[in-house]
Scaffold this active site. Structure first.
Site, PDB file in Angstrom:
ATOM      1  CE  LYS A  33      -3.452  10.723   3.270  1.00 24.31           C
ATOM      2  NZ  LYS A  33      -4.164  10.270   1.961  1.00 24.31           N
TER       3      LYS A  33
ATOM      4  CB  THR B 153     -10.095   5.186  -2.036  1.00 23.72           C
ATOM      5  OG1 THR B 153      -9.844   5.584  -0.768  1.00 23.72           O
ATOM      6  CG2 THR B 153      -9.675   3.826  -2.715  1.00 23.72           C
TER       7      THR B 153
ATOM      8  CE  LYS C 183      -6.746  14.047  -0.076  1.00 25.55           C
ATOM      9  NZ  LYS C 183      -6.620  12.722  -0.693  1.00 25.55           N
ATOM     10  NE  ARG C 184      -5.445  10.062   9.986  1.00 27.68           N
ATOM     11  CZ  ARG C 184      -5.110   9.088  10.853  1.00 27.68           C
ATOM     12  NH1 ARG C 184      -6.025   7.956  11.103  1.00 27.68           N
ATOM     13  NH2 ARG C 184      -4.354   9.127  11.808  1.00 27.68           N
TER      14      ARG C 184
ATOM     15  CG  HIS D 254      -2.135  -0.896   1.050  1.00 29.07           C
ATOM     16  ND1 HIS D 254      -3.473  -0.268   0.465  1.00 29.07           N
ATOM     17  CD2 HIS D 254      -2.413  -2.167   1.325  1.00 29.07           C
ATOM     18  CE1 HIS D 254      -4.197  -1.270   0.682  1.00 29.07           C
ATOM     19  NE2 HIS D 254      -3.897  -2.524   0.834  1.00 29.07           N
TER      20      HIS D 254
HETATM   21  C1  LIG Z   1     -12.094   7.120   1.531  1.00 31.41           C
HETATM   22  C2  LIG Z   1     -11.652   7.585   2.854  1.00 31.41           C
HETATM   23  C3  LIG Z   1     -10.331   7.962   3.103  1.00 31.41           C
HETATM   24  C4  LIG Z   1      -9.308   7.730   2.290  1.00 31.41           C
HETATM   25  O1  LIG Z   1      -9.307   9.138   1.375  1.00 31.41           O
HETATM   26  P1  LIG Z   1      -7.850   9.501   0.565  1.00 31.41           P
HETATM   27  O2  LIG Z   1      -8.313  10.996  -0.052  1.00 31.41           O
HETATM   28  O3  LIG Z   1      -7.852   8.515  -0.487  1.00 31.41           O
HETATM   29  O4  LIG Z   1      -6.679   9.660   1.300  1.00 31.41           O
HETATM   30  C5  LIG Z   1      -9.970   8.366   4.534  1.00 31.41           C
HETATM   31  N1  LIG Z   1     -10.885   8.268   5.301  1.00 31.41           N
HETATM   32  C6  LIG Z   1     -12.099   7.937   5.163  1.00 31.41           C
HETATM   33  C7  LIG Z   1     -13.233   8.065   6.291  1.00 31.41           C
HETATM   34  C8  LIG Z   1     -12.600   7.493   4.007  1.00 31.41           C
HETATM   35  O5  LIG Z   1     -13.780   7.362   3.665  1.00 31.41           O
END
Ligand SMILES: *Cc1c(COP(=O)(O)O)cnc(C)c1O
Length: 823
Positions: free
Chosen positions: A548, A650, A542-543, A354
């Site tokens: 990022k 994602t 996102k985190r 990953h």
């Molecule tokens: C989809 C999702 C993520 C992943 O988000 P990215 O933008 O791909 O880092 C993280 N947290 C939650 C709660 C999500 O639904």
């Protein structure tokens, strides 16, 4: 499941008196919620039993993951069963509002972010496709902390998600497994065979809790998510110690055991290196494989055929101990020889990588590993020894290759190396990421095992993130192209037919506006802040992580602020910048980023000259449920990681399928999104992965050059520390230093100009609303390939080699007939 509303009401009223011993009037909202869950669960358990029986001679897939971020289930399952309206109306006649019950459900935070959510999307797609695919994970007593913003800072509150009980789970105490830690190994020759006995170990009882997994249009196929909880073997105090008066010891042994499944490690893309984490990893691996072996034996299939009937997939290296543990079971418990056990193991296990972030590649000190898992360590050593021997024969004296591919080196066990050697398939999660694996991270292994490497681009469950989360858009789509997209997301492409249909485009715009109103309402209710649904919603959720690059986004907002201060006309359309995401509690830099966003929000939202044009919001406690509200309401999707660092992403796909337009770098799956929509329907900027990797190798980038050569950038960077934030003092110095003193590892300053240019183009496009919504339409239409159904079909065909089965024909049940008559 229910023929009609009346039958539902009767079943519901019966259930509440049966389980709670109360009448409806006496019940709390929680009782009423729980009753509805129990009613559905009962039916699902029945179907689970049938599914199990009829798939006895089907290959079983087990998806091992330390994290499953499943989200709330009740609403989603009602949507999948297509009984939401029936239930809503039935409850209304009992004076119950379904929405009130839905709000009672907890969102189990058993994951950090993308990796855990991927596992949950995959469970759905396996159930949808009729694959006998099950999850195996941890039942943490405390999930990921709840984030509260106090004074602009993140604070963490324990996520006591089980405090009222979790009505979806079914404890299966009778299926518990004993997991053994520490102790010593005695080897003995028995009839010319060397046998190993694990003695003086510390036993821990693994108790499984099952959650039924059901998907759309396949409600009679129920798969299983099995989560393990650690309990003392006797499940009572250590009364020997207690009777000796050693009260503390009696209690502490218990808590030491329970600590194993006490809490999820809150680091996304990081690692702890702590013994407890390794304990967790072995715990759910040993429990899961123990129970797989137990049910395999009931099938009366020869052990030699194990890998034809069982596939074990490991989600990142966290479950990689599956490899030595399966070897241990086959050799020590089943009496197979090494070579046969090795063949079975390698053919059973497949591995997804990953990340290429070095801090996330797991390594364990040999001493710690050996002490905790003595027999497993012996097996890992032997795997390593045999691999090296084979390699030395094939590559003669290529010592560098031999060194790089060792499992045990520099006093540490390298988990990724074990994963590559001990599995039959190694996949990355987006095309670009897989190339980086083959040619950088695992380049030596790629020489040895090129046939193992393959790509499986991530996907999302479009039924959760579009069908269930965005009902208004779903209805509009179904009106336009029919309902087939729910089962085959690639049907969304038919929307292209409406590209120049102005009445459809208008409806699309209206749906987006309504979704923005709903998000605005949530923000007002939860944080007391007004945001204007007519402004552009520019979203990054996102985190929080340096790679990022939330910082790049913040610097953009600061730049726009400076522009508006100089010339209020320079920004045409009002804009709302929405941020959300958790920082690991020990990640000081990320927490400072959150404080910076909130400090900037405070300054901008109060400034009478600016607040009509710009607003900044930090949404507290981003999780799956909040995502379901945010993704449908976004105009702009920020996917701006340093190229090469985001394996796939994602979130980018969830935004896209809801019609948000991406501004992003050529990183992860953004590359494939661009290929799908065409470069006129996405805003790409910045360094490529190749350029970033070259700079990192050759050290060719100097952030100070960038800083000195760009006036407006320099102003923004200076504002971090020059008193621009009145109350800030030195608190943003770490960020300033990361950019200039430590030479900007993530190329924020380097990409700043390109980002602003792309952002300007995007604004110009937004100003022409018909063009903008057409772009949005193309994004929805092309999102089909990013459904996790597509990912899972690829895994099933190419890695697991299992068939898809849809069970509707096996259990003809007219009551489930699709209302839209498409069956
Ligand atoms: C989809 C999702 C993520 C992943 O988000 P990215 O933008 O791909 O880092 C993280 N947290 C939650 C709660 C999500 O639904």
């Amino acid at each position: 499941m229910f023929d009609d509303k009346e039958k539902f009401k009767l079943a519901y009223l019966t259930k509440i008196s049966e389980t709670e011993g109360i009448t409806l009037d006496e019940g709390s909202l929680w009782d009423k919620y729980k009753t509805l869950v129990l009613l559905l669960k009962e039916n699902m358990s029945f179907n689970r039993a049938l599914t199990k029986k009829s798939t006895m001679y089907t290959k079983q897939v087990y998806y091992f993951s330390m994290e499953f971020l499943i989200g709330r289930l009740l609403h989603y399952y009602l949507v999948n069963m297509e009984i939401e309206e029936l239930v809503r109306e039935g409850l209304a006649e009992l004076h119950i509002n379904l929405d009130d019950l839905l709000q009672q459900e907890v969102d189990p935070g058993l994951g950090n972010g993308g990796l855990g959510r991927l596992a949950a999307c995959f469970l759905d797609s396996m159930a949808f496709l009729g694959i006998s695919g099950h999850g195996n994970g941890m039942r943490y007593k405390y999930g990921l902390f709840e984030q509260k913003i106090r004074n602009g800072f993140q604070t963490e509150v324990a996520d006591n998600w089980l405090k009222n009980g979790y009505p979806w789970e079914i404890p299966r105490t009778e299926k518990s497994i004993v997991v053994k830690f520490k102790g010593t190994i005695r080897a003995e020759s028995v009839q010319d065979k060397l046998m190993f006995y694990h003695e003086h170990y510390e036993p821990v009882l693994a108790v499984p809790y099952d959650i039924p997994i059901m998907s759309y249009d396949n409600p009679s196929n129920i798969n299983n998510l099995r989560l393990w909880s650690a309990e003392p073997v006797a499940n009572e105090l250590d009364f020997d110690s207690f009777n000796r008066g050693e009260f503390d010891q009696a209690v502490s042994l218990r808590s030491e055991v329970e600590a194993i499944s006490y809490i999820l490690y809150p680091d996304d893309n990081g690692r702890s290196g702590k013994e407890l984490r390794l304990k967790q990893e072995y715990f759910f691996v040993a429990a899961g494989l123990g129970s797989i072996m137990r049910s395999f034996k009931k099938r009366n299939i020869s052990l030699g055929d194990f890998s034809k009937w069982v596939a074990v997939h490991i989600n990142d290296t966290h479950p990689v101990l599956c490899i030595p543990e399966l070897m241990r079971i086959l050799i020590d418990e089943e009496g197979l020889g090494w070579d046969q056990a090795w063949n079975i193991t390698v053919n059973t296990i497949s591995f997804t990588n990953h990340t290429i972030m070095p801090e996330a590649l797991e390594k364990w000190p040999v001493d710690l590993f050996k002490n905790l898992l003595p027999r497993i360590y012996m097996i890992v050593e032997e795997i390593d020894r045999r691999f090296k021997e084979r390699l030395a024969r094939r590559f003669l004296d290529d010592w560098e290759l031999i060194h790089n591919t060792q499992i045990i080196k520099d006093g540490q066990v390298q988990m990724a190396n074990l994963a590559v050697i001990g599995s039959s398939s190694v996949n990355g999660v987006a095309a670009l990421h897989t190339e980086i694996l083959k040619h950088q991270v695992f380049k030596d292994y790629y020489r040895v095992f090129s046939y193992k490497f393959n790509n499986k681009t991530n996907g999302i469950n479009h039924r959760r993130f579009l069908l269930a989360a965005n009902p208004a858009l779903s209805e509009l789509i179904t009106e336009a192209i029919g309902p087939a997209w729910k089962k085959n997301a690639e049907e969304l492409e038919n929307l292209l037919f409406y590209k120049d249909n102005s009445s459809f485009i208008e409806k699309l715009a209206k749906v987006k506006y309504l979704n923005k109103c709903q998000l605005a309402k949530h923000v007002k209710e939860s944080q007391g802040l007004e945001i204007d649904p007519l402004s552009i919603f520019d979203v990054q959720v996102k985190r929080i992580h340096a790679y990022k690059r939330q910082l790049l986004n913040i610097l953009k907002v600061m730049h726009l602020y400076n522009q508006v201060k100089n010339d209020p006309q320079s920004v045409r359309d009002p804009q709302t910048f929405i941020f959300g995401g958790k920082a690991a509690p020990g990640y000081h830099y990320a927490k400072t980023i959150i404080k910076l966003i909130n400090t900037l929000a405070n300054k901008i939202n109060k400034d009478p000259e600016v607040k009509q044009k710009l607003k900044v919001v930090f949404l507290e406690n981003f999780n799956v449920s909040l995502g379901e509200l945010i993704y449908p309401a976004a105009d702009i999707s920020e996917q701006i990681s340093t190229a090469s660092k985001e394996a796939s992403g994602t979130g980018n796909m969830k935004f896209m399928v809801n019609g948000a337009v991406t501004i992003g770098t050529l990183d992860g799956a953004n590359v494939e999104i661009k290929e799908a929509v065409g470069e006129e329907n996405i805003f790409i900027f910045g360094l490529t992965a190749e350029e970033v990797l070259r700079y990192s190798r050759e050290g060719g980038y100097k952030s100070l050059d960038q800083y000195y050569s760009n006036q407006s950038l320099r102003l923004c960077v200076d504002q971090l520390v020059n008193g621009f934030f009145e109350t800030a003092g030195e608190e943003f110095r770490v960020i300033f230093d990361s950019l200039l003193l430590y030479n900007d590892d993530y190329f924020v300053l380097k990409d700043f100009n390109a980002y602003l240019e792309a952002y300007q183009k995007l604004q110009d496009s937004y100003a022409q609303q018909d063009i903008w919504h057409r772009t949005s339409l193309v994004n929805i239409a092309k999102a089909g390939i990013f459904s996790s159904d597509r990912s899972i079909k690829e895994y099933a065909n190419q890695i697991w080699k299992t068939n898809f089965r849809r069970f509707d024909s096996h259990f003809p049940d007219k009551r489930f007939k699709n209302k839209l008559g498409t069956k």
